[in-house]
Design an enzyme around this catalytic site. Structure first.
Site, short mmCIF file in Angstrom:
data_model
loop_
_atom_site.label_atom_id
_atom_site.label_comp_id
_atom_site.label_asym_id
_atom_site.label_seq_id
_atom_site.Cartn_x
_atom_site.Cartn_y
_atom_site.Cartn_z
N TYR A 153 0.81 -1.22 0.00
CA TYR A 153 0.00 0.00 0.00
C TYR A 153 0.84 1.26 0.00
O TYR A 153 1.85 1.35 0.69
CB TYR A 153 -0.89 0.04 1.25
CG TYR A 153 -2.01 -0.96 1.20
CD1 TYR A 153 -3.19 -0.67 0.53
CD2 TYR A 153 -1.87 -2.20 1.80
CE1 TYR A 153 -4.21 -1.60 0.47
CE2 TYR A 153 -2.88 -3.14 1.75
CZ TYR A 153 -4.06 -2.83 1.08
OH TYR A 153 -5.06 -3.75 1.02
N ASP A 205 -15.32 -10.41 -1.52
CA ASP A 205 -16.26 -9.31 -1.81
C ASP A 205 -17.36 -9.80 -2.75
O ASP A 205 -18.53 -9.46 -2.59
CB ASP A 205 -15.53 -8.13 -2.46
CG ASP A 205 -14.36 -7.63 -1.61
OD1 ASP A 205 -14.45 -7.72 -0.38
OD2 ASP A 205 -13.37 -7.15 -2.20
N GLY A 216 -12.51 -20.02 1.52
CA GLY A 216 -11.75 -20.15 0.27
C GLY A 216 -12.17 -21.35 -0.57
O GLY A 216 -13.36 -21.57 -0.81
N ARG A 246 -0.61 4.51 0.90
CA ARG A 246 -1.82 5.19 1.32
C ARG A 246 -1.43 6.51 1.95
O ARG A 246 -0.66 6.55 2.91
CB ARG A 246 -2.52 4.34 2.37
CG ARG A 246 -4.00 4.14 2.14
CD ARG A 246 -4.56 3.39 3.32
NE ARG A 246 -5.08 2.08 2.97
CZ ARG A 246 -6.31 1.88 2.50
NH1 ARG A 246 -7.13 2.87 2.32
NH2 ARG A 246 -6.72 0.67 2.21
N GLY A 284 -10.55 -10.51 -3.98
CA GLY A 284 -11.87 -10.04 -4.40
C GLY A 284 -12.93 -11.13 -4.37
O GLY A 284 -14.11 -10.85 -4.50
N ALA A 285 -12.50 -12.40 -4.16
CA ALA A 285 -13.47 -13.50 -4.09
C ALA A 285 -14.43 -13.27 -2.92
O ALA A 285 -15.64 -13.51 -3.03
CB ALA A 285 -12.76 -14.84 -3.94
N GLY A 341 -15.15 -23.72 0.37
CA GLY A 341 -16.56 -23.35 0.31
C GLY A 341 -16.99 -22.47 1.47
O GLY A 341 -16.21 -21.63 1.92
P1 ATP Z 1 -10.73 -11.93 0.39
O1 ATP Z 1 -11.14 -10.90 1.38
O2 ATP Z 1 -9.25 -12.08 0.18
O3 ATP Z 1 -11.43 -11.82 -0.93
P2 ATP Z 1 -12.20 -13.90 2.03
O4 ATP Z 1 -11.48 -14.56 3.17
O5 ATP Z 1 -13.24 -12.91 2.34
O6 ATP Z 1 -11.12 -13.36 1.00
P3 ATP Z 1 -12.35 -16.46 0.72
O7 ATP Z 1 -12.78 -17.39 1.79
O8 ATP Z 1 -10.96 -16.48 0.27
O9 ATP Z 1 -12.85 -15.00 1.12
O10 ATP Z 1 -13.25 -16.69 -0.57
C1 ATP Z 1 -14.61 -16.33 -0.58
C2 ATP Z 1 -15.40 -17.37 -1.33
O11 ATP Z 1 -14.98 -17.41 -2.70
C3 ATP Z 1 -15.24 -18.78 -0.80
O12 ATP Z 1 -16.11 -19.03 0.28
C4 ATP Z 1 -15.58 -19.58 -2.06
O13 ATP Z 1 -16.98 -19.61 -2.25
C5 ATP Z 1 -14.97 -18.74 -3.18
N1 ATP Z 1 -13.59 -19.16 -3.43
C6 ATP Z 1 -12.46 -18.61 -2.96
N2 ATP Z 1 -11.38 -19.28 -3.36
C7 ATP Z 1 -11.82 -20.30 -4.13
C8 ATP Z 1 -11.20 -21.38 -4.84
N3 ATP Z 1 -9.88 -21.56 -4.83
N4 ATP Z 1 -12.01 -22.24 -5.52
C9 ATP Z 1 -13.34 -22.10 -5.52
N5 ATP Z 1 -13.98 -21.11 -4.87
C10 ATP Z 1 -13.25 -20.23 -4.17
#
Ligand code: ATP
Length: 315
Positions: free
Chosen positions: A104, A257, A227, A106, A254-255, A230
């Site tokens: 960052y 979000d 992640g 910032r 961004g997954a 699931g």
């Molecule tokens: P971030 O804030 O970095 O985006 P987070 O911890 O809020 O992450 P994650 O748990 O990494 O969120 O991912 C959110 C959702 O996205 C998971 O619950 C799943 O549904 C999907 N996801 C993330 N990574 C994968 C993966 N490798 N394969 C399939 N689905 C994924």
């Protein structure tokens, strides 16, 4: 159509053209990032009316973000460009396996010019759900006052609230974060958190302990994202769990979000717990298959097409 509201900072993200340690990367592409903005884009692509409140730098990069948000069909009536405040930047490092790291740059964020008094009744007009995150809270202690103002106004108008702690330990300490979350949680209807994250915040991620958390703060939907494994949700005294979709992740940032946007969409459309998890998992998985924080956020048809082959067996 349902309307969602969110509030937060946005920054310019420089994505590397090559994977590997940043010191060896010499070209980048300019993108727009920010957890709440990603969420707002996710909601807009799913067809929700999406309003994002922010303060941007009164500079060229501020305009880039403003135009980008508008181009995504986001309601930017509560976004202002502030002269004298440079837009924050960050540089992404992406490893071969798709995992990432962010550096960052910032400065005094333009968002610091926002005041609790900016949160008026008009801000939440036609809003059916408010989504807030811990990133906004982490930027400055004053943002807790703004957040509380939004939460109280939402409660007063019976608008449900979703919250993603989105812990950023580069911006504040775990103690500071916890103290703020404890003030926010009593207002939260849907808590969307990562498994590792809730372990940091709550000290324990066993089902029994999470049930106590949900009960203590009367959180109707306690959603745990995990992640590639699931996600699961605790609703009405019961756990529901859904495996992730099998994909080849390219960039996982961004997954979370995207998942949040998917879950909120499902909530507003009264999906069952398993359908909600499936839909949100679908959005999250699709985000990981595209490089960039918000480029992979799918449109509604894409999510339906992606999850179509998976049957839900409810009983
Ligand atoms: P971030 O804030 O970095 O985006 P987070 O911890 O809020 O992450 P994650 O748990 O990494 O969120 O991912 C959110 C959702 O996205 C998971 O619950 C799943 O549904 C999907 N996801 C993330 N990574 C994968 C993966 N490798 N394969 C399939 N689905 C994924």
């Amino acid at each position: 159509n349902f309307g969602v509201f969110t509030l937060g900072d946005a920054l310019i993200t420089f994505n590397p053209s090559d994977t590997g340690p940043l010191r060896y990367v010499s070209t980048f592409s300019r993108k727009v990032g920010g957890a709440e903005l990603n969420f707002a884009i996710g909601c807009a692509r799913l067809g929700l009316s999406s309003k994002w409140m922010s303060r941007l730098g009164g500079d060229e990069f501020g305009r880039v973000i403003y135009n980008f948000a508008r181009g995504e069909g986001i309601d930017v009536s509560e976004v202002k460009l502030m002269d004298g405040y440079p837009t924050s930047l960050n540089f992404k490092e992406i490893r071969e396996d798709g995992s990432g790291k962010t550096f960052y740059y910032r400065y005094q964020s333009p968002i610091l010019t926002m005041e609790p008094s900016d949160i008026t009744e008009a801000v939440l007009k036609d809003v059916d759900l408010v989504h807030l995150t811990g990133v906004f809270l982490a930027i400055d202690p004053k943002n807790l006052d703004i957040t509380m103002q939004v939460l109280k106004l939402a409660k007063k108008n019976n608008i449900p609230v979703s919250f993603d702690p989105n812990i950023r330990l580069k911006l504040w300490t775990i103690e500071e974060a916890k103290a703020a979350y404890m003030k926010v949680f009593p207002y939260v209807d849907i808590l969307l958190t990562g498994k590792d994250e809730i372990e940091l915040i709550h000290g324990d991620s066993s089902n029994e302990s999470l049930e106590e958390l949900a009960e203590e703060f009367k959180i109707a939907h306690l959603v745990i994202k995990d992640g590639g494994n699931g996600a699961k949700v605790f609703i009405n005294g019961q756990w529901h769990e859904k495996e992730a979709f099998k994909v080849q992740p390219i960039d996982t940032v961004g997954a979370g979000d995207g998942f949040d946007a998917g879950y909120v969409y499902s909530y507003l459309h009264n999906y069952s717990p398993l359908e909600s998890l499936q839909f949100a998992n679908g959005v999250g998985a699709l985000v990981t298959t595209v490089s960039g924080d918000n480029e992979g956020l799918p449109e509604l048809d894409e999510v339906f097409a992606f999850i179509r082959n998976e049957k839900i067996i409810e009983r």
